[in-house]
Each structure stands twice: as structure tokens, then as C-alpha cells.
Design a protein around this motif. Structure first.
Motif, PDB file in Angstrom:
ATOM      1  N   MET A   1       0.656  -1.363  -0.708  1.00  0.00           N
ATOM      2  CA  MET A   1      -0.125   0.414  -0.071  1.00  0.00           C
ATOM      3  C   MET A   1       0.833   1.325  -0.104  1.00  0.00           C
ATOM      4  N   ARG A   2       0.847   2.507  -0.440  1.00  0.00           N
ATOM      5  CA  ARG A   2       1.450   3.244  -0.868  1.00  0.00           C
ATOM      6  C   ARG A   2       0.020   5.033   0.059  1.00  0.00           C
ATOM      7  N   LEU A   3       1.428   5.328   0.686  1.00  0.00           N
ATOM      8  CA  LEU A   3       1.019   6.417   1.630  1.00  0.00           C
ATOM      9  C   LEU A   3       0.981   7.483   1.628  1.00  0.00           C
ATOM     10  N   ALA A   4       0.690   8.591   1.953  1.00  0.00           N
ATOM     11  CA  ALA A   4       1.261  10.145   2.093  1.00  0.00           C
ATOM     12  C   ALA A   4       0.695  10.804   3.151  1.00  0.00           C
ATOM     13  N   ILE A   5       1.875  11.343   3.643  1.00  0.00           N
ATOM     14  CA  ILE A   5       1.270  11.879   4.257  1.00  0.00           C
ATOM     15  C   ILE A   5       2.053  12.987   4.518  1.00  0.00           C
ATOM     16  N   LEU A   6       1.095  13.902   4.873  1.00  0.00           N
ATOM     17  CA  LEU A   6       0.808  15.338   4.655  1.00  0.00           C
ATOM     18  C   LEU A   6       1.254  16.278   6.190  1.00  0.00           C
ATOM     19  N   SER A   7       1.661  16.463   6.429  1.00  0.00           N
ATOM     20  CA  SER A   7       2.454  17.340   7.655  1.00  0.00           C
ATOM     21  C   SER A   7       3.451  17.899   8.191  1.00  0.00           C
ATOM     22  N   GLY A   8       3.750  19.458   8.565  1.00  0.00           N
ATOM     23  CA  GLY A   8       4.593  19.949   8.235  1.00  0.00           C
ATOM     24  C   GLY A   8       5.786  19.598  10.021  1.00  0.00           C
ATOM     25  N   ASP A   9       4.734  19.008  10.762  1.00  0.00           N
ATOM     26  CA  ASP A   9       5.013  18.238  11.917  1.00  0.00           C
ATOM     27  C   ASP A   9       5.518  16.919  12.004  1.00  0.00           C
ATOM     28  N   ALA A  10       6.775  16.767  12.705  1.00  0.00           N
ATOM     29  CA  ALA A  10       7.965  15.652  12.401  1.00  0.00           C
ATOM     30  C   ALA A  10       7.622  14.998  13.595  1.00  0.00           C
ATOM     31  N   GLU A  11       6.478  14.825  14.661  1.00  0.00           N
ATOM     32  CA  GLU A  11       6.628  14.004  15.177  1.00  0.00           C
ATOM     33  C   GLU A  11       5.201  13.303  14.350  1.00  0.00           C
ATOM     34  N   LEU A  12       4.008  14.229  14.716  1.00  0.00           N
ATOM     35  CA  LEU A  12       3.361  12.876  13.773  1.00  0.00           C
ATOM     36  C   LEU A  12       3.648  12.246  12.674  1.00  0.00           C
ATOM     37  N   THR A  16       3.263   7.991  12.067  1.00  0.00           N
ATOM     38  CA  THR A  16       2.577   8.093  11.202  1.00  0.00           C
ATOM     39  C   THR A  16       3.387   7.006  10.291  1.00  0.00           C
ATOM     40  N   SER A  17       4.745   7.038   9.816  1.00  0.00           N
ATOM     41  CA  SER A  17       5.356   6.619   9.256  1.00  0.00           C
ATOM     42  C   SER A  17       5.740   5.428   9.507  1.00  0.00           C
ATOM     43  N   SER A  18       5.844   5.300  11.516  1.00  0.00           N
ATOM     44  CA  SER A  18       6.411   3.899  11.856  1.00  0.00           C
ATOM     45  C   SER A  18       5.135   2.945  12.207  1.00  0.00           C
ATOM     46  N   THR A  19       3.844   3.836  12.157  1.00  0.00           N
ATOM     47  CA  THR A  19       2.573   2.536  12.470  1.00  0.00           C
ATOM     48  C   THR A  19       2.733   2.458  10.800  1.00  0.00           C
ATOM     49  N   LEU A  20       2.270   2.997  10.208  1.00  0.00           N
ATOM     50  CA  LEU A  20       1.504   2.185   9.363  1.00  0.00           C
ATOM     51  C   LEU A  20       2.731   1.578   8.070  1.00  0.00           C
ATOM     52  N   GLY A  21       4.456   2.285   8.365  1.00  0.00           N
ATOM     53  CA  GLY A  21       4.947   1.493   7.927  1.00  0.00           C
ATOM     54  C   GLY A  21       5.137  -0.024   7.952  1.00  0.00           C
ATOM     55  N   SER A  22       4.741  -0.235   9.577  1.00  0.00           N
ATOM     56  CA  SER A  22       5.354  -1.265  10.144  1.00  0.00           C
ATOM     57  C   SER A  22       3.809  -2.797  10.219  1.00  0.00           C
ATOM     58  N   GLU A  23       3.112  -2.416   9.094  1.00  0.00           N
ATOM     59  CA  GLU A  23       1.681  -2.458   8.787  1.00  0.00           C
ATOM     60  C   GLU A  23       1.923  -3.018   6.690  1.00  0.00           C
ATOM     61  N   GLY A  24       3.284  -2.139   6.813  1.00  0.00           N
ATOM     62  CA  GLY A  24       3.425  -3.039   5.090  1.00  0.00           C
ATOM     63  C   GLY A  24       3.816  -1.388   4.126  1.00  0.00           C
ATOM     64  N   CYS A  25       3.013  -0.361   4.616  1.00  0.00           N
ATOM     65  CA  CYS A  25       2.503   0.899   4.032  1.00  0.00           C
ATOM     66  C   CYS A  25       4.182   1.286   3.712  1.00  0.00           C
ATOM     67  N   VAL A  26       3.894   1.884   1.980  1.00  0.00           N
ATOM     68  CA  VAL A  26       5.301   2.778   1.848  1.00  0.00           C
ATOM     69  C   VAL A  26       4.966   3.885   1.820  1.00  0.00           C
ATOM     70  N   CYS A  27       5.633   4.627   2.797  1.00  0.00           N
ATOM     71  CA  CYS A  27       5.195   6.015   3.297  1.00  0.00           C
ATOM     72  C   CYS A  27       6.000   7.196   2.500  1.00  0.00           C
ATOM     73  N   HIS A  28       5.372   8.412   1.630  1.00  0.00           N
ATOM     74  CA  HIS A  28       5.934   9.517   1.056  1.00  0.00           C
ATOM     75  C   HIS A  28       5.767  10.485   1.770  1.00  0.00           C
ATOM     76  N   HIS A  29       6.696  11.311   2.902  1.00  0.00           N
ATOM     77  CA  HIS A  29       6.172  12.418   3.334  1.00  0.00           C
ATOM     78  C   HIS A  29       5.829  14.027   2.414  1.00  0.00           C
TER      79      HIS A  29
END
Length: 227
Positions: A1-12, A16-29
Motif C-alpha cells: 500500500m502506498r501512503l502520502a503523509i501531509l504534515s509539517g509536524d515531524a513527530e506526527l 504515522t510512518s512508523s505505525t503504518l510502515g510496520s503494516e507494510g505501507c510505503v510512506c511518502h512525506h
């Protein structure tokens, strides 16, 4: 699954990347709304996580633009502040599939993403089941049955075929295909993607005279249609 994260907040972004990345998502910020909107005009994603507070525009404006111009179907999880009831209502009215309040809880994010994607997948499968029953997929044998005849594929070709079938009628960007099928392999380029899709088209006979069409969409990617 390919995920886009839109945020200027490094913590969020990290959570999000670590939580959904561990579920197999390829994350793009993406740090700004304009950067995401620009990417969405040439790439595709399975899920968007949008933050309300952005340096260049608020998330509702981004979401309105996505729904009006780019896609009414891509699932969106919208993140608001702890007391962002007004923002949440605006986001839902703009087409968000779910809203989460800060601070994010990893377990809640994981469950909400799973629920949103399950609903989106159910809609796609209902569409497919109504329009087509010619293909059956056997992941153990890595083969596709077409009208009862087995067509043997490589593992990668099988995954490509299943990806297109699950997104029938939807254009997938080359970057999307590359992320999900080649999973970030460094030596793979777009020419490799094009070659494998051409071979898949030939093996499955995805041509109009056979009721299907796997086409290159100029500047966008590929789309499988039932004719």
C-alpha cells in the motif's frame, strides 16, 4: 500500500510512518499542501493522512482541491487539534473518510486506517464482481485462471496482475506500481516497469478483442479497463 503523509509536524510524521510502515505501507512525506497537490497530479496513492495545520494552507483547503479536481475516491484520514471540532466538521463535509484528534494514538491510527482501507477495497471489489468474473487468482501456484484456463506467471507478474485487477478502471502511476511491486529496489527504473507490464499484457491477452484493455495513460501511468 502506498501512503502520502501531509504534515509539517515531524513527530506526527514519524509516528504515522512508523505505525503504518510496520503494516507494510510505503510512506511518502509532504511538508506543504502545494507539494502534495503537485505530486497527486502525476502520482497515485492508496491512502492520504492530512494534517490540518500546514505552513502554506490549511488541510481543508487541500482536501477540497483533492475532491474537486483530483480524486473523489482516494481514502483520507484527517488529523485535527485536540479541540478541533469545527475543523473536523469542515473536513468531513469536504470528504474526509475519518478524523483523528491530536495527540495521535498508534493503535487507534492503525485501526482507523485498516477500517478506511477495508471500506475502500470493498467498494472496488463490489464494482469488479458486478462487471467481471473471468479471472481467478491462485497465490499459491502464482497463476491466474481465465475462464478456467491457467496462465502461469512469475511472482512479480502475478502481483502486478492482482494489483491491476483490484484497481480496475483506476489509473495507477508508475511510481505507485514501482513502490508496491518492486518495493524500493535500487536498480529498478521505469523502463523495467514498462517492460514487465508489456509482458503481462501479452500473457493475459489484455486487448479489446478479448474484453480488456491495459493501457498507458500519458503522463500518469497505467489503467486496466473492461471493455
Amino acid at each position: 500500500m502506498r501512503l502520502a503523509i501531509l504534515s509539517g509536524d515531524a513527530e506526527l510524521t514519524q509516528l504515522t510512518s512508523s505505525t503504518l510502515g510496520s503494516e507494510g505501507c510505503v510512506c511518502h512525506h509532504f511538508a506543504t499542501g502545494s507539494a502534495l497537490l503537485s505530486a497527486l497530479r502525476r502520482e497515485t496513492f492508496d491512502l492520504l493522512v492530512l494534517d490540518h495545520a500546514l505552513p502554506d494552507m490549511n488541510g481543508v483547503r487541500v482536501l477540497n482541491t483533492i475532491r474537486a479536481i483530483i480524486s473523489t475516491q482516494i481514502p483520507v484520514i484527517y488529523v485535527t487539534s485536540m479541540r478541533g471540532e469545527r475543523d473536523e466538521i469542515s473536513a468531513l463535509n469536504a470528504g474526509a473518510d475519518a478524523c483523528l484528534n491530536r495527540p495521535l494514538d498508534a493503535a487507534v491510527l492503525r485501526a482507523r486506517a485498516s477500517s478506511v482501507l477495508r471500506r475502500a477495497r470493498a467498494v472496488r471489489l463490489i464494482h469488479v464482481d458486478e462487471s467481471d468474473s473471468a479471472f481467478e487468482f491462485d497465490p499459491v501456484a502464482c497463476s491466474v485462471l481465465r475462464n478456467g484456463t491457467a496462465i502461469h506467471l512469475t511472482v512479480r507478474q502475478f502481483r502486478l496482475a492482482l494489483l491491476f485487477y483490484q484497481h480496475i478502471g483506476t489509473t495507477l502511476s508508475r511510481e505507485h506500481i514501482l513502490d508496491l511491486i518492486w518495493k524500493g529496489e535500487a536498480e529498478v527504473n521505469m523502463r523495467t516497469v514498462d517492460t514487465q507490464i508489456s509482458r503481462l499484457r501479452a500473457k493475459l491477452r489484455l486487448a479489446p478483442e478479448n474484453g480488456y484493455q491495459l493501457t498507458s495513460v500519458h503522463g500518469c501511468g497505467y489503467r486496466l479497463d473492461r471493455i
